[in-house]
Each structure stands twice: as structure tokens, then as C-alpha cells.
Design an enzyme around this catalytic site. Structure first.
Site: not given
Length: 441
Positions: A241, A355
Site C-alpha cells: 500500500e 479509508e
């Protein structure tokens, strides 16, 4: 003396050692909390002896990193950057990387069928502007043979909700970690993402604008990133990520910062943010992972985005990270393929988006932590956050549009997503929201 006559004394040695360790650790923590600007000099409680040992190991690693520094740079925003000798960086403490030397740059980067992407204001992103960071404005730089490492203090460690989880994503929600899934229901992690799955992917690329997302609680964060995923949403999930995030607990402020993450066991015990654990091998001496990004986007004003590319080099097999567009983008470093099980070969899913951690207890009003710009997708350019030129890397090391990108918003009334395709932006989407509002009580 008969050696058999001292078993009682011998049995007390481990006990005395543990007692000494507890006292020593407690006194260290008291001093650190008082001197680090984050406490009042009172003892910081640990949940277990294991947690105290973890704190001691982290302290030792921080000391080794400082000892490997040949130059220190004071950033205008208050950060301290240590220029650490490349061969002594934290990565090489990983058991699988003992004796490993930094690899040379890949011979070939992913090929693109079109022109190099340009930013929202029409400026090409060369290496100098691949990631604008305040620490570079001092005019200082890290010399060749070193990497810039954002200094972590004991106060940073003690600010974590759990020392044993320092530098790691919190458990809970969406299956226990920071990823989205199609059956996501409840929990503390909330997402608005576009994703492709069911194929064989060897990387991903997108440009995303950076915002000063407001975070309502120090235990919460807001991030926007690319996920490269393989394995199952259980105990063996592998992810890589990278993107930007605002996390007061991790960094001690509300600045949007460039970050990386990885795990090979669904966020349980392996992997971490940035360079907080061994694993990611940094090669760049110009980009500080974890440092702030500046300038950033403003509402109804100029937009600033960063271009992130993650891809698996077909020759070495490692997963490389690049910032900036085209062949002149800046290589940051790589995740060695040996760190992973499923990602050792390829990815089965790629995700792009936002997120948020909602740490509010069940039944309480929803958090007001923002995702992206804090505005819903319908507000459009210069108001909502976006991902543009969303692409994946195929088996032939070619960048192709993320065809069939599917959209998922866990709680559309809080954070939503809306996409399209065509024109200079290729495949794109707007996403985000304010959190608590009339549609998200």
C-alpha cells in the site's frame, strides 16, 4: 559447596531479572513521557511484560538508526530527518534480508501506450516535483549512499494506543485490517474505493490529489491510497500500500503525509507503516517516507496531486515504488518478493480510494473525521477528492486502464464514490465525504 544445593537461588534469578526489567522500563517510560512533550512525567502503564520488552526493542532499533546517521536535517515544519547509511537502514534487520544488498534500478519500467500524465494544472511531474516535502525547502539534502529517515522518538511510540501495535494498522472492521471487501459490514474501518479483481495484476498506478483531511480524534485516521492485494481475506492476506494519510496518533500532528504499508498475514503480526519495521528497502536519498507533503489542495483553489506507481519488476521479482509520471519518475525503493507468500508471484486484486477509522463506540454519533477533502463526490473538481488515470500493470509489464473498475462505499451517507472514464483523465473517480452529517448521524 554441593551444586545441587542452590536450586532455590537459581529459580529466583529469572524472577529478579524480570523485576529489574519492569522497574527499569517503568522509569524509562516516565522520563520519556515527561521529556517528549507528550506527557506529565507520570508512569505510562503497560499491559504486559511482553509490551515492555517490545518497547525496549523499539528503543534499541531507534538508537541503531540514529547511530547510522551521517547528517541531520531540521525541517521547517518541525520534522527531523536523519540521513542514514543505505546499507544500515532498518530493512536489513529482517531475517529474510540478512546479507541482502540494495538492488539496482529496474532495467525496464512499465510501458504506457499514451503520453505521460500531467498534473491538474498541466505541469509535468519530474523527479524534483514527484513529491514536494517541506524538509527539502531548507536547501539541505541527504548525500549519496544515504536515505532520509523521519526521526521517530520515544514519545511517538508512547502515543500509540498499544506499544505492541506501534507502526501497524489497528485491528477491527472489514476483516481485521485496513482493506475493503465486498461483504464489509460495520466495524471501525470505513471505505470508499474502486477495485478490480478476478485477474492477474502486476502493479497499479494513479494520480490522487492531497487534502488536509480533518481527523476528529487522535485515535482515528484518514487516508487515500493504492492497495495491491493477494491471498484471502483471512489469515494469509498479502498487501502492498502507498498514498497519503492524516494520523495524529502516528505522527503527532494533522499534516497529510506520504506513507507506505505492507503485510503478509492480514495485518496480524507482520508489516508496518513506512520504515517502522524491517522489510521495505529504500533506495532514494530525496524522498522521506512519513514526511509531510506540501503544497496541498485547497477548496475551490489550486489542486495538487501525486502520482503513485507500484509494480513487480519482471526480472528481479521485487515490487517497486515510484512517485511521479513517466520514465523520469522518482524510484523510492522496493518490497522484496521474499517478504510475501501470495504476492511473491502476482496480485489478484487492486484497490484505489479512501479509508477512515471510526473509533466512536457502537450507538454513538458517527465520527466527523473527513475522507479526502471532506466533500461528497457530487461537488466535483477542486472541491471533492479524486483519483485519475487509474491503471493496472498487466502480464506484459504494460500499463492499461483499469477496465471494469467497480465502486464500493461501505456507508454512502458518510463517504461516497462516483466514477467515470474518458478524456485526459482516463478512468477516474471522485470520492470522500464529511463523516457525520444529516445522512450519517
Amino acid at each position: 559447596m554441593d551444586p545441587r544445593g542452590s536450586p532455590i537461588i537459581a529459580s529466583f534469578v529469572p524472577f529478579l531479572f524480570l523485576l529489574l526489567l519492569l522497574v527499569t522500563s517503568s522509569s524509562v517510560v516516565t522520563a520519556s513521557a515527561g521529556a517528549g512533550g507528550g506527557g506529565n512525567g507520570t508512569a505510562v502503564p503497560f499491559r504486559s511484560a511482553d509490551e515492555m520488552l517490545r518497547f525496549q526493542r523499539i528503543k534499541a532499533q531507534l538508537a541503531r538508526t540514529r547511530d547510522a546517521s551521517v547528517k541531520t536535517i531540521q525541517s521547517p515544519d518541525g520534522d527531523v530527518i536523519d540521513c542514514v547509511l543505505t546499507h544500515l537502514q532498518p530493512a536489513f534487520e529482517h531475517p529474510k534480508l540478512r546479507g541482502h544488498k540494495p538492488e539496482k534500478e529496474p532495467v525496464e519500467r512499465p510501458r504506457s501506450g499514451g503520453h505521460a500524465a500531467v498534473d491538474a494544472d498541466g505541469q509535468d511531474g519530474g523527479e524534483e516535483e514527484a513529491l514536494p516535502q517541506p524538509w527539502r525547502r531548507s536547501g539541505e539534502s541527504c548525500p549519496e549512499g544515504t536515505i532520509p529517515v523521519l526521526r521517530t522518538t520515544e514519545a511517538d511510540v508512547l502515543r500509540a494506543s498499544s506499544v505492541s501495535r506501534f507502526g501497524m494498522k489497528p485491528r477491527g472492521g472489514g476483516g481485521g485490517g485496513g482493506f475493503a471487501r465486498r461483504d464489509s459490514t460495520g466495524g471501525c474501518h470505513e471505505h470508499a474505493v474502486g477495485y478490480v479483481s478476478g485477474g492477474q495484476f502486476y502493479g497499479a498506478k494513479a494520480s490522487l490529489n492531497v487534502w488536509p483531511a480533518q481527523v476528529a480524534s487522535p485515535s482515528e485516521f484518514s487516508l487515500s491510497q493504492i492497495w495491491v492485494i493477494s491471498g484471502t481475506f483471512g489469515n494469509d492476506l498479502n498487501t502492498i500500500e502507498a498514498g497519503w494519510q492524516v494520523s495524529p496518533q502516528l505522527y503527532g500532528d494533522n499534516n497529510p503525509r506520504f506513507f507506505t504499508y505492507w503485510t503478509d498475514d492480514a495485518y496480524r503480526e507482520t508489516g508496518c507503516y513506512n520504515l517502522h519495521c524491517s522489510g521495505f528497502v529504500q533506495t532514494s536519498n530525496r524522498i522521506a517516507i512519513g514526511a509531510a507533503i506540501s503544497p496541498i489542495s485547497s477548496y475551490a483553489g489550486r489542486q495538487f496531486d501525486i502520482t503513485v506507481l507500484i509494480w513487480k519488476d519482471p526480472r528481479q521479482g521485487h515490487w517497486w515504488l515510484q512517485l511521479g509520471s513517466g520514465g523520469g519518475g522518482a524510484l523510492v525503493g522496493y518490497w522484496p518478493s521474499s517478504l510475501f507468500t501470495h504476492l511473491g508471484s502476482r496480485a489478484g486484486m487492486v484497490q484505489f480510494g479512501g479509508e477512515v477509522v471510526n473509533a466512536r463506540p457502537a450507538g454513538a454519533p458517527h465520527t466527523a473525521t473527513q475522507m479526502g477533502s471532506g466533500r461528497f463526490p457530487g461537488e466535483g473538481y477542486a472541491r471533492a477528492a479524486y483519483f485519475r488515470n487509474v491503471q493496472v500493470v498487466d502480464w506484459d509489464n504494460s500499463l492499461v486502464n483499469a477496465a471494469g473498475l467497480r465502486m464500493l462505499a461501505d456507508r454512502p451517507g458518510c463517504y461516497d464514490i462516483s466514477g467515470g472514464s474518458g478524456g485526459a483523465w482516463g478512468t477516474y473517480f471522485y470520492y470522500g465525504g464529511p463523516g457525520r452529517n444529516a445522512r450519517c448521524p
